[in-house]
Structure formats: C-alpha cells, structure tokens
Scaffold this active site. Sequence first.
Site, PDB file in Angstrom:
ATOM      1  N   HIS A  45       0.802  -1.228   0.000  1.00 37.65           N
ATOM      2  CA  HIS A  45       0.000   0.000   0.000  1.00 37.65           C
ATOM      3  C   HIS A  45       0.835   1.277   0.000  1.00 37.65           C
ATOM      4  O   HIS A  45       0.348   2.329   0.410  1.00 37.65           O
ATOM      5  CB  HIS A  45      -0.953  -0.001   1.196  1.00 37.65           C
ATOM      6  N   GLU A 152      -7.068 -12.654   5.604  1.00 36.47           N
ATOM      7  CA  GLU A 152      -7.902 -11.453   5.485  1.00 36.47           C
ATOM      8  C   GLU A 152      -9.020 -11.656   4.466  1.00 36.47           C
ATOM      9  O   GLU A 152      -9.475 -10.720   3.838  1.00 36.47           O
ATOM     10  CB  GLU A 152      -7.049 -10.218   5.163  1.00 36.47           C
ATOM     11  N   ASP A 178      -9.510  -5.903   5.556  1.00 33.27           N
ATOM     12  CA  ASP A 178      -9.876  -6.681   4.373  1.00 33.27           C
ATOM     13  C   ASP A 178     -10.791  -7.840   4.737  1.00 33.27           C
ATOM     14  O   ASP A 178     -11.668  -8.217   3.943  1.00 33.27           O
ATOM     15  CB  ASP A 178      -8.616  -7.184   3.661  1.00 33.27           C
TER      16      ASP A 178
HETATM   17  C1  3PY Z   1      -6.013  -5.332   6.778  1.00 41.42           C
HETATM   18  O1  3PY Z   1      -6.574  -5.043   7.853  1.00 41.42           O
HETATM   19  O2  3PY Z   1      -6.624  -5.651   5.753  1.00 41.42           O
HETATM   20  C2  3PY Z   1      -4.548  -5.289   6.698  1.00 41.42           C
HETATM   21  O3  3PY Z   1      -4.006  -5.595   5.675  1.00 41.42           O
HETATM   22  C3  3PY Z   1      -3.759  -4.893   7.890  1.00 41.42           C
HETATM   23  O4  3PY Z   1      -4.123  -3.716   8.426  1.00 41.42           O
HETATM   24 MG    MG Z   2      -5.233  -6.001   4.082  1.00 38.53          MG
END
Ligand code: 3PY
Ligand code: MG
Length: 262
Positions: A45, A152, A178
Amino acid sequence: MTSFRSLLGGDDGPALGMFVKIPAPELTEIIAGAGVQFVVIDTEHALLSVRDVYDMTVLYASLGVRPLVRVADHGYGDAQRYLDAGVDGLLFPHVSDGAEAAALGRQFLFPPRGARGMGFASRAGRWGMLPGGRAEYLRHGDDEVARVAMVEERGSVDDIDAILAAEGIDAVFIGPSDLALSMGASGKSPEVSAAIDHVIERAVAAGKPVGTVAADPADAARRADQGCDYLLVGNDTGIFARALRTSYQGFRAALTGAEEDR
Ligand code: 3PY
Ligand code: MG
C-alpha cells in the site's frame, strides 16, 4: 543476533511493531528512539521502490528495529530480493487457502524443502563472508526468516487449519479491514470479531505465532490474553495524519475562540 522470530513468545507479552510507508532516515531514527521492536515495510500500500526497501532494511536493522516487508503480491522476484537484502520476514497479503500458503512456503524455503534460489553473495550472506558460510546462509533463510500468511478473506478463515499446517509458513497475521470487506460486514460486527477470535484460537492450538492489528492499549491487552504473539499498532502516515490534525484543530479552535472573545 535478535530477529523478528526471536521476539515472539517472550515474557513481556506480544512484540509491538508498526507498518511503515515513508522511506526517510529521520523517521527511522524517531521510530527506533520510540522503542518500536519491528517494522513492516509496506510495499502493498505504498509506492516504495526495491531500493527504498533495501535502504530502510539496512537502517532499521542497524538501529535495532527488526525489518519485515509486506509484499505486493505472491510473486518470487521482488520478495526474493528482499530476503537477500536481509529482511527478517515477509508478510504475504490475501493468502486465500492452504494450497496457496503451501505454495508460498515452498517458494521461499531452500531445496530440498522448497525452491528459493541461493544468493550467498548478497547482504543476507554478508556478501559471501557470513561466518558459517553457505550452510549458515541456508539455515538462517529456512529457520530464522519468518514467512507470514495474511488471513484477510472469508475463505482463509474457513481454511485456517490448512494455512497453519502449511510447511514454510511460520506465522499468520489477521488483516481485520480486508477481512471485514470480504465478509461484507463492518469491522465492529460480531461476525468479524468471531472470525478473528476463531483464527487466533486455531493458531494458538496449532502452536503457530499469530498477530493482528491493535487499535489501542486495551485492545492490545485483550489480544495478548487471547494468545497473540505480535501486534501492529498503526502506521507512520496514519499516526502523523491523526496527530497533525488533532494539533492543528486545537490551534484553530483556540484562535477562533480568541477571535470571539475580542
Ligand atoms: C487489513 O486489515 O486488511 C490489513 O491488511 C492490515 O491492516
Ligand atoms: Mg489487508
């Protein structure tokens, strides 16, 4: 020498780290001075070049902050270069299931367990001068580098036991934002909380280190009680943005009040 893996399971509770996106030596010194134990250099990111990651790795490590990298994808090329730059570990975003975790584990273990290429003449091999030679470079790469699967997605939660069992996957990290998106729910919803608790519980049962994001000290204490071994407590851009806005608004409010008093 300390490494990220050696920070896990200590008596002082979970290791505390943060994401970093700004490649500035000044910031590295501030972060090291604050006592942060490890950083995750975020190439998923942030617009960091491979050279930025290299420079950050060398400087963070020289100041005693263990450097890991969150890679942008599951490819071999840049991730291998980060390992040969001597990072303590890689975080792989969006590991969807056990098969993907096993493929990543293989890709970044050396033969015969995997397919990582030998780069002894790199920084990780102390430019070919590492005490212990190639054998130590290989041992370190397999046994001391952390290959971390990020959980995630809803499907990753369903397949968590296979992800935890994958050879070469040394830890998992739960990405709550995510995960919530993938579940079509808000981050604070009971379903997302239950999914996170489930992953932590399964990781603790499997004896694999588990980490996630902690929003504040109380949240960190709760995650420590659940068995988390490491926590990420923010990121450089977010911390600066919030602190600046709060400070700036404070000045603006005081001046507006002063004008009204006149
Ligand atoms: C998420 O929360 O999706 C991350 O990648 C870490 O913050
Ligand atoms: Mg993430």
